[in-house]
Motif scaffolding. Structure first.
Motif, mmCIF file in Angstrom:
data_model
loop_
_atom_site.group_PDB
_atom_site.id
_atom_site.type_symbol
_atom_site.label_atom_id
_atom_site.label_comp_id
_atom_site.label_asym_id
_atom_site.label_seq_id
_atom_site.Cartn_x
_atom_site.Cartn_y
_atom_site.Cartn_z
ATOM 1 N N THR A 179 0.528 -1.111 0.341
ATOM 2 C CA THR A 179 0.150 0.076 -0.064
ATOM 3 C C THR A 179 0.655 1.551 0.313
ATOM 4 O O THR A 179 2.162 1.347 0.272
ATOM 5 C CB THR A 179 -0.874 -0.014 1.202
ATOM 6 O OG1 THR A 179 -0.227 -0.276 2.339
ATOM 7 C CG2 THR A 179 -1.959 -1.770 1.293
ATOM 8 N N THR B 182 -3.981 0.908 3.617
ATOM 9 C CA THR B 182 -4.233 -0.039 4.910
ATOM 10 C C THR B 182 -5.048 -0.193 5.805
ATOM 11 O O THR B 182 -5.788 -1.627 5.612
ATOM 12 C CB THR B 182 -3.589 -0.169 5.848
ATOM 13 O OG1 THR B 182 -3.240 1.261 6.579
ATOM 14 C CG2 THR B 182 -1.543 -0.788 5.509
ATOM 15 N N GLY C 224 -1.943 -3.479 8.013
ATOM 16 C CA GLY C 224 -0.793 -4.143 6.822
ATOM 17 C C GLY C 224 1.153 -3.943 7.413
ATOM 18 O O GLY C 224 1.731 -4.126 7.254
ATOM 19 N N GLU D 143 0.493 -4.207 3.870
ATOM 20 C CA GLU D 143 0.178 -5.299 2.504
ATOM 21 C C GLU D 143 -1.506 -4.920 3.182
ATOM 22 O O GLU D 143 -1.562 -5.431 4.067
ATOM 23 C CB GLU D 143 0.417 -6.352 3.155
ATOM 24 C CG GLU D 143 1.565 -7.159 3.677
ATOM 25 C CD GLU D 143 1.840 -8.418 4.154
ATOM 26 O OE1 GLU D 143 1.516 -8.784 3.035
ATOM 27 O OE2 GLU D 143 3.067 -8.966 5.058
#
Length: 483
Positions: free
Chosen positions: A48, A71, A92, A53
Motif C-alpha cells: 500500500t 491499509t 498492514g 500490505e
C-alpha cells in the motif's frame, strides 16, 4: 456516509467481483466510494501507499474506485503458513502468528482495528463498499465474528447477499443462509444477487418469483456468466486461458503448498504467445522453455516439498537441455545456496540447503520488507516496476550480476553466469509491457507481442460496471447507498 456490505452464500460466490463492479459504477456517478474488507484470508497481497500490505482483491477494488491501495481498506489480513495457523497482519503490519483456536479468541482485539479503520474511512468517503468473507452462515465461527454479520451489526449497515448459480443449488444456498441468521441479521439483508447465470432468464423467473415470495426479500438482479472476465484472484489459482498456438512459449509454474502472489503470472496466462501451465502435486514437470519458481509463505517447507516431488531433479534436467529458470521472491531464495530461519519464523529453526543455482544466501528476519519499487531490468535495460513483500534478507556477492538495478540505488536479485537462471524479489514483474517483453525474449520468444495488462484490467472493471447498469436494480442500489 453510508456503508453497504456484500456477503456471499459461499466462498467464491462473487463478493469481490460485485464490490469491484459497484465501486466503478459509483465512481462513474461522481460518488466518493472506497472498498473495505474487515478481514481477509489470502496469500495474494499488495503493498500500500502507507507501506503496509492488504489483500490483492482490495487493491483491484481500489483501482475500480480510482484510489491507491491503503491499509485501512483491509485492516486484518491472515496469511496461512500451515493447515491450522496463519500470520496475522493488522493495519498492514505482521504482528504475530497464531493457530485457528488462538485467533478465534483474538478476534475481540482484531475487531477494534477493524472499527478504527472503518471510522476513518467513514469520515472521508460518501460510500464505504464492504466485502464479507466466506459465508455468514458458518455458525461455528459466529462467536466474535468480525468478517460478516458481526461487523454489519457493529456498524449498523445493510447487506446484499450474493450466490453463484453456476455451482448449483442457488435457491437452497440463499434460503439456507438466510435461515441460519438471527432475526436482526435477517433484517439486514436487503436483497439478493444471483451470479454467473447462463441461459434463458425466462426459465429462471419462476424460481426468482418463488424466492421473493418465500423470503420477502427482493432479487436485485441476475449477473451473467462472463467467460473471458479477468480479475486478479483473491486466493485460488486461476488456470483459465484461451487456446494457444503450438509455437507459443511454454511456461511452467510448480504450485507449491504455500504458493503466494500467484497473480504474478496473470499477464502470462493472458498473453497470446504464452502457454502457461500450473503443475500440481504428483504431476511431472513437462518439457518447457521457462520454469518459474513462485513466491512462498513457507519457503523451507515448500523447498523440502519440491524435493519430495522430484521437481529439483526435473529442474536440473530442464537446465541441462538449455531451458531458462526464473525465481520470484521465495523462488529466488530457493535458487540460492541456503535459506536460514534462526528465529523459527516459518517453523522449526534451522537451515535448508537451496538449489545452489545462484550465489546467494538468505536469512529470514522478523521485520518484513514492504516496498513499491521501480528500476531497470538487466535484460535489455528496460524499465520495470513491482513490489517487494518478503521477510528474507539475501546476501549476494558484489561480483554477481544483478537482475534489477532499483532507482533507490539497491541491486536486486542475481542472474547466473550462463544467463539461464534469473532471480528477483520483485512481484508484478510481468505487468509492464517492456519488462514482460524483455523477459519473454530472454526465455526464447523471438518476436514478442506487447500486451497492455493494466489496460486489460481496466477494460474488465468497466465491463463489470456495465453489467450493474444492465442487470441490477440501480434505483434500489442507489437507495441502499444513501444516494
Amino acid at each position: 456516509m453510508t456503508s453497504l456490505m456484500v456477503q456471499g452464500t459461499t466462498s467464491d460466490a462473487g463478493k469481490s467481483t460485485l464490490v469491484t463492479a459497484l465501486c466503478r459504477w459509483l465512481k462513474r456517478q461522481g460518488v466518493a466510494v472506497i472498498p473495505f474488507k474487515p478481514q481477509n484470508m489470502a496469500l495474494n497481497s499488495a503493498v500500500t501507499v502507507d507501506g503496509g500490505e492488504i489483500g490483492r482483491a482490495q487493491a483491484v477494488q481500489a483501482q475500480a474506485a480510482g484510489l491507491v491501495p491503503h491499509t485501512d481498506m483491509n485492516p486484518i489480513l491472515l496469511k496461512p503458513n500451515s493447515d491450522v495457523g496463519a500470520q496475522v497482519i493488522i493495519h498492514g503490519r505482521a504482528v504475530t502468528c497464531m493457530d485457528a483456536t488462538a485467533y478465534h479468541d483474538y478476534k475481540r482485539v482484531a475487531m477494534q482495528a477493524v472499527l478504527e479503520s472503518h471510522r476513518r474511512l467513514s469520515a472521508t468517503y460518501q460510500v464505504v463498499m464492504v466485502e464479507g468473507a466466506g459465508s455468514p452462515a458458518e455458525i461455528n465461527l459466529r462467536a466474535n465474528d468480525i468478517a460478516n454479520m458481526g461487523f454489519a451489526e457493529a456498524v449498523d449497515c445493510s447487506v446484499i447477499l450474493i450466490a453463484d448459480i453456476d455451482k448449483g443449488g442457488v435457491f437452497a444456498h440463499l434460503v439456507g443462509t438466510l435461515e441460519l441468521l438471527s432475526p436482526s441479521e435477517q433484517a439486514r439483508v436487503k436483497g439478493f444477487v444471483i451470479n454467473r447465470f447462463r441461459g434463458d432468464i425466462a426459465l429462471l423467473q419462476p424460481g426468482l418469483d418463488w424466492l421473493e415470495a418465500r423470503t420477502g426479500k427482493p432479487v436485485l438482479g441476475v449477473l451473467p456468466y462472463l467467460m473471458d472476465l479477468h480479475l486478479e484472484a483473491e486466493d485460488a489459482v486461476d488456470v483459465r486461458q484461451a487456446p494457444k498456438a503450438e509455437s507459443s512459449l511454454r511456461v511452467v509454474v510448480p504450485v507449491l503448498p504455500r504458493i503466494s502472489n500467484h497473480t504474478d503470472f496473470d499477464p502470462l496466462r493472458l498473453h497470446p504467445q504464452v502457454d502457461l501451465r500450473f503443475v500440481g502435486p504428483g504431476e511431472a514437470i513437462p518439457s518447457a522453455d521457462l520454469i518459474i519458481l513462485p513466491g512462498s509463505k513457507s519457503v523451507r517447507a515448500d523447498l523440502a516439498w519440491l524435493r519430495e516431488q522430484g521437481w529439483d531433479r526435473a529442474i536440473q534436467r530442464h537446465l541441462r537441455y538449455g531451458g531458462k529458470l526464473l525465481g520470484i521472491c521465495g523462488g529466488l531464495q530457493m535458487l540460492g545456496e541456503s535459506v536460514a530461519d534462526p528465529l523459527g519464523l516459518e517453523g522449526p529453526a534451522g537451515v535448508s540447503h537451496g538449489l545452489g543455482l545462484l550465489p546467494l544466501h538468505t536469512e529470514l528476519a522478523a521485520h518484513k520488507q514492504l516496498r513499491n519499487v521501480r528500476g531497470r531490468l538487466c535484460l535489455g535495460d528496460v524499465e520495470v516496476t513491482g513490489y517487494e513483500i518478503h521477510a528474507g534478507v539475501t546476501r549476494v556477492p558484489e561480483t554477481a550480476r544483478a537482475a534489477v538495478r532499483l532507482d533507490d540505488g539497491r541491486a536486486d536479485g542475481a542472474v547466473s553466469d550462463d544467463d539461464q537462471v534469473f532471480g528477483t524479489y520483485l512481484h508484478g514483474l510481468f505487468e509492464g509491457a517492456d519488462a514482460c517483453a524483455a523477459l519473454l525474449r530472454w526465455a526464447g520468444l523471438a518476436s514478442v507481442e506487447r500486451i497492455d495488462y493494466h489496460g486489460l484490467r481496466e477494460r474488465d472493471i468497466d465491463r463489470l460496471a456495465d453489467l450493474i447498469d444492465r442487470h441490477l436494480d440501480t434505483d434500489r442500489l442507489r437507495e441502499l447507498c444513501g444516494l
